[in-house]
Write an enzyme that holds these catalytic residues in place. Structure first.
Site, mmCIF file in Angstrom:
data_model
loop_
_atom_site.group_PDB
_atom_site.id
_atom_site.type_symbol
_atom_site.label_atom_id
_atom_site.label_comp_id
_atom_site.label_asym_id
_atom_site.label_seq_id
_atom_site.Cartn_x
_atom_site.Cartn_y
_atom_site.Cartn_z
ATOM 1 N N ASN A 20 61.636 35.509 41.568
ATOM 2 C CA ASN A 20 62.145 34.905 42.800
ATOM 3 C C ASN A 20 63.662 34.806 42.725
ATOM 4 O O ASN A 20 64.252 35.003 41.657
ATOM 5 C CB ASN A 20 61.573 33.491 42.983
ATOM 6 N N HIS A 71 54.184 35.691 50.543
ATOM 7 C CA HIS A 71 55.106 36.837 50.442
ATOM 8 C C HIS A 71 54.641 37.996 51.328
ATOM 9 O O HIS A 71 54.782 39.169 50.965
ATOM 10 C CB HIS A 71 55.239 37.325 48.999
HETATM 11 FE FE1 HDD Z 1 53.345 34.372 43.344
HETATM 12 C C1 HDD Z 1 52.956 37.062 45.367
HETATM 13 C C2 HDD Z 1 56.644 35.198 42.869
HETATM 14 C C3 HDD Z 1 53.813 31.491 41.568
HETATM 15 C C4 HDD Z 1 50.026 33.826 43.434
HETATM 16 N N1 HDD Z 1 54.559 35.831 44.005
HETATM 17 C C5 HDD Z 1 54.216 36.856 44.828
HETATM 18 C C6 HDD Z 1 55.343 37.697 45.075
HETATM 19 C C7 HDD Z 1 56.388 37.167 44.376
HETATM 20 C C8 HDD Z 1 55.891 36.004 43.693
HETATM 21 C C9 HDD Z 1 57.793 37.702 44.307
HETATM 22 C C10 HDD Z 1 55.360 38.923 45.976
HETATM 23 C C11 HDD Z 1 54.938 40.152 45.250
HETATM 24 C C12 HDD Z 1 55.057 41.351 46.151
HETATM 25 O O1 HDD Z 1 56.173 41.611 46.628
HETATM 26 O O2 HDD Z 1 54.040 41.989 46.380
HETATM 27 N N2 HDD Z 1 54.932 33.474 42.476
HETATM 28 C C13 HDD Z 1 56.174 34.037 42.285
HETATM 29 C C14 HDD Z 1 56.935 33.219 41.385
HETATM 30 C C15 HDD Z 1 56.139 32.166 41.023
HETATM 31 C C16 HDD Z 1 54.880 32.341 41.701
HETATM 32 C C17 HDD Z 1 58.348 33.526 40.904
HETATM 33 C C18 HDD Z 1 56.426 31.032 40.105
HETATM 34 C C19 HDD Z 1 57.215 31.101 39.100
HETATM 35 N N3 HDD Z 1 52.144 32.914 42.662
HETATM 36 C C20 HDD Z 1 52.521 31.815 41.926
HETATM 37 C C21 HDD Z 1 51.349 31.058 41.548
HETATM 38 C C22 HDD Z 1 50.268 31.732 42.058
HETATM 39 C C23 HDD Z 1 50.790 32.883 42.758
HETATM 40 C C24 HDD Z 1 51.348 29.796 40.725
HETATM 41 C C25 HDD Z 1 48.785 31.430 41.999
HETATM 42 C C26 HDD Z 1 48.217 30.649 41.173
HETATM 43 N N4 HDD Z 1 51.771 35.254 44.301
HETATM 44 C C27 HDD Z 1 50.490 34.875 44.148
HETATM 45 C C28 HDD Z 1 49.501 35.794 44.833
HETATM 46 C C29 HDD Z 1 50.469 36.864 45.455
HETATM 47 C C30 HDD Z 1 51.835 36.367 45.046
HETATM 48 C C31 HDD Z 1 48.572 35.134 45.755
HETATM 49 C C32 HDD Z 1 50.310 37.171 46.928
HETATM 50 C C33 HDD Z 1 50.383 38.674 47.036
HETATM 51 C C34 HDD Z 1 50.338 39.146 45.686
HETATM 52 O O3 HDD Z 1 50.271 38.099 44.825
HETATM 53 O O4 HDD Z 1 50.358 40.296 45.335
HETATM 54 O O5 HDD Z 1 48.632 36.357 43.925
#
Ligand code: HDD
Length: 706
Positions: free
Chosen positions: A160, A87
């Site tokens: 999402n 993202h």
């Molecule tokens: Fe995630 C970012 C949505 C599964 C780990 N995720 C991130 C963002 C969104 C989502 C909208 C952007 C946030 C922003 O705008 O700063 N992610 C989801 C959804 C998931 C999902 C709807 C499943 C239902 N994500 C998911 C899993 C993991 C992560 C299973 C890790 C085990 N996601 C992350 C992260 C991020 C992220 C690495 C990257 C930047 C942040 O968090 O702030 O931690």
């Protein structure tokens, strides 16, 4: 002085209804320098010369003692922070949530019980796979992360635009993301999943099949952030004052309806305007037409969970709206542009763990893993544990605790006590007001295992597919063929078709034919002994729920010298009143002189304003204009693309030769091509544009159409 039209491009709107105030982030943290104030160093020392470093003689070596030079370059060298690992490319805006219906029977959260109360919000939309500088229109999931600054602390719903996910257990997230991102040796392709690694992982991970149907559908190429749904994905809990828990799934529903793009269009938009989505959102808010979403909930209890065909903890499953209707409880308007992209959009930190009293977690293994990952990632990105003190992340309610120090601590406790309990005073825990975790009874062995209730990976994938209209089904087939055709390994292509045979036999055949496979591979072994035939569900389709209005959309009016002023004026007025927006496109930058001498000011010169940027187009051209444009490749592309992309096209009679030269012969004319003889024809044309596209045309212009 000739009259000028075309400057005010439209759309005043619903803003008044919501009493909006632009730039709500503004008062938080921005410094607007006064014109002419003295430039200083970071230490506040006035600067005499910002053009030249300190040197020995005009042509001599630079001196280390030039502290202004060193500070300036040092700071510049440290401007970047790590981009998000997923993202990375996102766009944030401020907004306000208003509760319309109390959920007090289910939750004690003030944000969901105090009817009429408003809660400030920040929402960041994003693509998942691409780097921060990638284009907006990747075929990808869109993030729809919402931060509610409630009276009881920040509630982050990190959503999402697709209601399910690829994997069931967070432990597979690094593998999923590695496979989707550019390959580690060649670092391409950027921002796309059309490559071997992604499809290798996917085809070896059957639990992803339902999500893949969504990602191959038009949901993954939205027309705008404004026309997308949002989903909290997981089952969460609402917990009421008596401590009773009810399951909840959260939904955001756009008032403007859903709309998507066509793949061919997408590829051209990425070249014409890589910022298409962020520009769209900025312009809508800037023009006073902020988008609005309804907040809906699906509420259900253990009795429902027990009899539901699937496990409510499985994030690869939806609960169809026919089974549990979405109850609309509030609305939010996104009407505030950021004042500074870095301070707000880049530094905003969403964490799934951020809940408020009355909202709780479930054991969904993806959610449980996310609760670790988000907090952890902020530390890496923002450099220390005090990111919660950044204005965009700081709660807008009282904050009182004894956590202290660390990098960049700006909120520090005064006085002697920094521990609890103490005899000096300060904050105390509050059993009545404080957050209480739901006291779910848990008992079991420590295991590393998937429950059998998570094992049916195909039934809902099939339900999604059969819920689509034929044209949407065609797009899913086209997308699969496109993506898999980019895989070098034939065994990966075949493995995907083997999965498709468990989803829909016709789709499997279409894809196999499109890929030129010599024979249909055997169906993949399905882990679940029982695949269920589920009823189609209309809310899963975009086309079945078309808004039937052109409101919020964009009309491109191609205008040449000598075009009829009456028509151009009638169009611009009618578009504004929808409300929608228009742009005038002219062959020359100076604009076009209409038949009464009025100057139509072009927002775009034709080379910079291809028809892919508009939802519908009008060819307001004179006979001479049509003749001129008929020899111009860009103008012909404008017309032929609009036609191929199933857009509604209004035209003056004089434009007929241009249409013909662009490949739209008289026998190709259909009800989407509407002749505009004067102002009287405008209302009917815009009403027709409310269909957004004439899908029947696609079957005539696409080689792949059956
Ligand atoms: Fe995630 C970012 C949505 C599964 C780990 N995720 C991130 C963002 C969104 C989502 C909208 C952007 C946030 C922003 O705008 O700063 N992610 C989801 C959804 C998931 C999902 C709807 C499943 C239902 N994500 C998911 C899993 C993991 C992560 C299973 C890790 C085990 N996601 C992350 C992260 C991020 C992220 C690495 C990257 C930047 C942040 O968090 O702030 O931690």
């Amino acid at each position: 002085m000739p009259k000028v039209i075309g400057k005010d491009t439209g759309a005043r709107s619903i803003a008044a209804e919501f009493d909006t105030e632009r730039g709500q982030g503004g008062e938080l943290h921005q410094i607007a320098p006064e014109d002419g104030e003295v430039l200083t160093t970071q230490q506040g020392v006035p600067i005499a010369d910002d053009q030249n470093t300190l040197r020995v003689g005009e042509r001599g070596p630079a001196l280390l003692e030039d502290f202004h030079f060193r500070e300036k370059i040092f700071h510049f060298d440290h401007e970047r922070i790590p981009e998000r690992v997923v993202h990375a490319r996102g766009y944030g805006v401020h907004g306000t949530f208003t509760l319309k219906e109390s959920l007090a029977d289910y939750t004690r959260a003030k944000v969901l019980t105090e009817v009429g109360e408003t809660t400030p919000m920040f929402v960041r939309f994003s693509t998942v796979v691409g780097a921060k500088g990638s284009f907006d229109l990747a075929r990808d999931v869109r993030g729809f992360a919402a931060k509610f600054y409630t009276k009881e602390g920040n509630w982050d719903l990190v959503a999402n635009n697709i209601p399910v996910f690829f994997i069931q257990d967070a432990i597979k997230f690094p593998d999923l993301v590695h496979a989707a991102k550019p390959a580690p040796d060649r670092e391409f392709p950027q921002a796309q999943t059309a490559h071997d690694n992604f499809w290798d992982f996917i085809t070896l991970t059957p639990e992803s099949m339902h999500m893949i149907m969504w990602v191959m559908s038009d949901r993954a190429i939205p027309r705008s952030f404004r026309f997308m749904e949002g989903f909290g994905v997981h089952s969460f809990r609402l917990i009421n004052a008596e401590g009773k828990s009810t399951y909840v799934k959260f939904h955001f529903k756009p008032r403007l309806g859903l709309q998507s793009l066509m793949w061919n269009e997408v590829q051209k938009i990425n070249g014409a305007d890589p910022d298409f989505h962020r520009r769209d959102l900025w312009d809508a808010i800037d023009l006073g037409a902020p988008p609005v979403w309804d907040l809906g909930v699906q509420l259900f209890d253990d009795a429902f969970a027990d009899q539901f065909e699937f496990d409510i903890l499985d994030p690869t499953k939806i609960i169809p709206e026919e089974q549990v209707p979405v109850r609309i409880v509030g609305e939010f308007v996104l009407d505030g542009l950021v004042d500074n992209f870095f301070a707000e959009t880049e530094q905003v930190a969403f964490c799934t763990q951020n809940l408020v009293p009355g909202i709780g977690f479930t054991n969904d293994p993806l959610l449980q893993g996310r609760n670790f990952s988000y907090l952890d990632t902020q530390l890496k990105r923002l450099g220390g544990p005090n990111f919660t003190q950044l204005p965009i992340n700081a709660p807008r309610c009282p904050v009182s605790h004894f956590q202290q120090d660390g990098h960049m601590a700006v909120r520090n406790v005064k006085g002697r006590a920094n521990y609890e309990p103490n005899s000096w005073g300060g904050p105390r825990q509050s059993p009545s007001l404080g957050y209480r975790h739901f006291d779910a009874a848990e008992n079991g062995r420590k295991v590393q295992a998937r429950p059998g209730s998570f094992s049916d990976h195909y039934s809902q994938a099939r339900q999604f597919f059969v819920s689509q209209t034929p044209i949407e089904q065609k797009h899913i087939g086209d997308a699969l063929v496109f993506e898999l055709s980019k895989c070098e390994r034939v065994d990966i292509r075949e493995r995907m078709v083997a999965h498709l045979r468990n989803i829909d036999e016709t789709l499997a055949r279409v894809v196999a034919t499109g890929l030129g496979l010599p024979a249909l591979p055997d169906a993949a072994p399905a882990a679940s002994p029982t695949l269920t035939t589920l009823e189609p569900s209309d809310p899963l389709s975009i086309v079945k729920r078309a808004p039937g209005s052109f409101a919020g959309r964009k009309l491109g009016i191609l205008v040449t010298d000598g075009a009829p002023v009456a028509l151009v004026e009638a169009l611009t007025e009618a578009v504004k009143s929808l409300p929608a927006v228009y742009e005038i496109i002219t062959p020359k930058t100076a604009g076009a002189v209409l038949d009464d001498g009025t100057v139509a000011q072009g927002k775009q010169k034709i080379d910079g304003g291809p028809s892919v940027l508009y939802d519908a187009v009008v060819l307001a051209v004179s006979a001479e204009g049509a003749a001129l444009l008929s020899t111009d490749k860009t103008a012909k592309d404008f017309v032929s693309d609009a036609f191929a992309h199933c857009k509604f096209i209004g035209y003056t009679a004089q434009a007929l030769p241009l249409l013909a030269r662009a490949g739209v012969a008289p026998e190709d004319h259909d009800e989407g091509l509407i002749q505009l003889d004067g102002a009287d024809d405008v209302a009917a044309f815009l009403a027709a544009c409310g269909q957004l596209r004439l899908w029947d045309r696609e079957l005539k212009v696409d080689l792949d159409a059956e």
